[in-house]
Scaffold this motif. Sequence first.
Motif, mmCIF file in Angstrom:
data_model
loop_
_atom_site.group_PDB
_atom_site.id
_atom_site.type_symbol
_atom_site.label_atom_id
_atom_site.label_comp_id
_atom_site.label_asym_id
_atom_site.label_seq_id
_atom_site.Cartn_x
_atom_site.Cartn_y
_atom_site.Cartn_z
ATOM 1 N N MET A 1 0.905 -1.296 0.157
ATOM 2 C CA MET A 1 -0.048 0.013 -0.186
ATOM 3 C C MET A 1 0.906 1.090 -0.060
ATOM 4 O O MET A 1 0.768 2.263 -0.733
ATOM 5 N N PHE A 2 1.943 1.081 0.859
ATOM 6 C CA PHE A 2 2.882 2.442 0.845
ATOM 7 C C PHE A 2 3.483 2.546 -0.703
ATOM 8 O O PHE A 2 3.389 3.911 -0.938
ATOM 9 N N PHE A 3 4.098 1.827 -1.165
ATOM 10 C CA PHE A 3 4.753 1.846 -2.225
ATOM 11 C C PHE A 3 3.606 2.276 -3.503
ATOM 12 O O PHE A 3 3.979 2.974 -4.484
ATOM 13 N N GLY A 4 2.392 1.555 -3.449
ATOM 14 C CA GLY A 4 1.525 1.866 -4.375
ATOM 15 C C GLY A 4 1.086 3.372 -4.512
ATOM 16 O O GLY A 4 1.022 4.118 -5.278
ATOM 17 N N LEU A 5 0.816 3.649 -3.171
ATOM 18 C CA LEU A 5 0.622 5.305 -2.749
ATOM 19 C C LEU A 5 1.478 6.254 -3.182
ATOM 20 O O LEU A 5 1.379 7.540 -3.775
ATOM 21 N N LEU A 6 3.060 5.967 -3.178
ATOM 22 C CA LEU A 6 3.985 6.691 -3.270
ATOM 23 C C LEU A 6 4.094 6.646 -4.999
ATOM 24 O O LEU A 6 4.347 7.928 -5.493
ATOM 25 N N LEU A 7 3.708 5.686 -5.773
ATOM 26 C CA LEU A 7 3.780 5.683 -7.136
ATOM 27 C C LEU A 7 2.582 6.565 -7.701
ATOM 28 O O LEU A 7 2.847 7.543 -8.444
ATOM 29 N N ALA A 8 1.686 6.352 -7.081
ATOM 30 C CA ALA A 8 0.314 7.216 -7.450
ATOM 31 C C ALA A 8 0.615 8.634 -7.220
ATOM 32 O O ALA A 8 0.056 9.778 -7.904
ATOM 33 N N LEU A 9 1.444 9.078 -6.095
ATOM 34 C CA LEU A 9 1.775 10.469 -5.693
ATOM 35 C C LEU A 9 2.584 11.028 -6.874
ATOM 36 O O LEU A 9 2.391 12.185 -7.392
ATOM 37 N N GLY A 10 3.357 10.313 -6.977
ATOM 38 C CA GLY A 10 4.609 10.690 -8.148
ATOM 39 C C GLY A 10 3.907 10.900 -9.539
ATOM 40 O O GLY A 10 4.175 11.855 -10.446
ATOM 41 N N ILE A 11 2.966 10.018 -9.913
ATOM 42 C CA ILE A 11 2.238 10.251 -11.239
ATOM 43 C C ILE A 11 1.488 11.518 -11.207
ATOM 44 O O ILE A 11 1.321 12.169 -12.129
ATOM 45 N N GLY A 12 0.924 11.757 -10.133
ATOM 46 C CA GLY A 12 -0.092 13.036 -9.879
ATOM 47 C C GLY A 12 0.550 14.347 -9.747
ATOM 48 O O GLY A 12 0.094 15.214 -10.295
ATOM 49 N N LEU A 13 2.150 14.190 -9.303
ATOM 50 C CA LEU A 13 2.787 15.426 -9.178
ATOM 51 C C LEU A 13 3.874 15.839 -10.003
ATOM 52 O O LEU A 13 4.379 16.976 -10.120
#
Length: 533
Positions: free
Chosen positions: A1-13
Amino acid sequence: MFFGLLLALGIGLHRDYGVSWDEVNNHLNGLVSLNHVARQLAPDLARRVAAGQSPIPAIRDFPDSDHGPIFEMAAALLGYLFTDGDSRGVYFVRHLLAFFTFVLGTGALCYIGRQRFRDWRWALLGSLLLVLSPRFFAEAFYNGKDVVFMSFFTLAVAGLLWLRQKPTVGRVVVHGLLTALATDIRLQGLLVVLPTLVVLLSLPAPHYPVGRRALLAVGYLGAALGGTYAGWPYLWATPPTELWRAAQQLGNYPWPFTVVYLGQLVPATRLPWHYIPVWLLITTPVAYSALALLGLSSSLTQLIRRRGRGLRSAVGQLDAWLALWLLGPLVLVISRQAVVYDGWRHLYFIYPALLLFAVSGLRDLLRLTRPAAPLRGLAGALMLAAGLELAATTIRMVRMHPFQQVYFSFLPAPVVERLFERDYWGLAYRQGLEWLLAHDTAPKLAVHEQWHYPLYNNALILRPEQRARLHYEPDRVAGARYFMTGYRWHPQSYLDSMGREIHVIRVEGVKVLSIFERNGRRSPSSPSGPGKP
């Protein structure tokens, strides 16, 4: 979950950041190396592709081709494959790839932490601290040298621990290739070679006879050196004598400029010994530094008290390697007076070791909060303070977005402006140009800056119709209506002769960019004074 959210954050920013001072030249380095590979392996294809592109220098004619190109080659190739060739899309792809590499390094740090603490929760805390390090988070999108090297170096260290668990030929080859990836960014990746050889040559004799140990060591060296050669086209095209000269130049890179340090312009070739430690402390959250000092002191004390017996345990050995990872490069750079600049970015690769010691220090504090511990109250107060700073750092990162690269941990804004460089990467020029284009509807805008790099670079990530409206005046200050500055090499305010300040970008109170309008002309959208960020 942590690394999935981190990837999503990078894609969004990843679309929010500008183009840094070095990025265009780094991207060209990737194109030069990729072009050389194509000309060697598929010359007809290379000629067809190059026919529709701007001229790409030959690898022997490009002055920075001795910089490790593997990341830039991948970014250039993906930019060619997945965009229409416009610079805006190319740099978005590059920023996304850089952040994906950062996520890999964050995962590698988690693996190392799990080996050290034997608990995935403590390991994940180390990764969280890396993500919640403001400068590293911002630079993860655009710093294709220092943060990418940190990520690959951390992967190589994780590969060494993975290899140590079960030394096989397959793992030796994989770890060798990870070492090569780090080295193909910076030659300091070879620092992993010595501890790897120590591990392989000291394997227990009954299960690993001398011949097998030697075979594993030779296999590792072959994979590491062969992979480095394969991934660095400059090595293909350069005679050994020139390579030797380039290697000798590593510790004394000829950067002929000055840095703003403690309010003075100091030549990069004559920096005081405390330059790196001071920059490390003022750009790292205080709790991280204090906890790391506690964890490092505790680990070294244990090793000294046991008079070497602690090195017989896996934890003791790992702590010794982590101490060397953190302190070795630091001592080497300071003692050799190596040329560094832009803060301590050339030593970013030691930061994961610092964070692991910070987690270790936090565990030591937690043990002191037990009911029978004499310092229970003090330890609890320190843990509370560390938790509060972690929360405050998170809030500051959100508030500073997308300028986390200007984070200073505890210094007030006036002190920062007077004593240190601010946005030395020049990222704020993107927002400055976007503001100017939005607030002046003229078909052509003439802009001047003392150095063209930040203006030109950040124009590349604007939309094509925006770029077409910008006209850069490189020599004639009087010929430009607007003057833009990021205060690099110029911490003091500008004279009124530069014009009227119509727009300012401040980050946590630190002025990182100003736009001046010359000849007293009034900007259409700022009739009553300076604009706001």
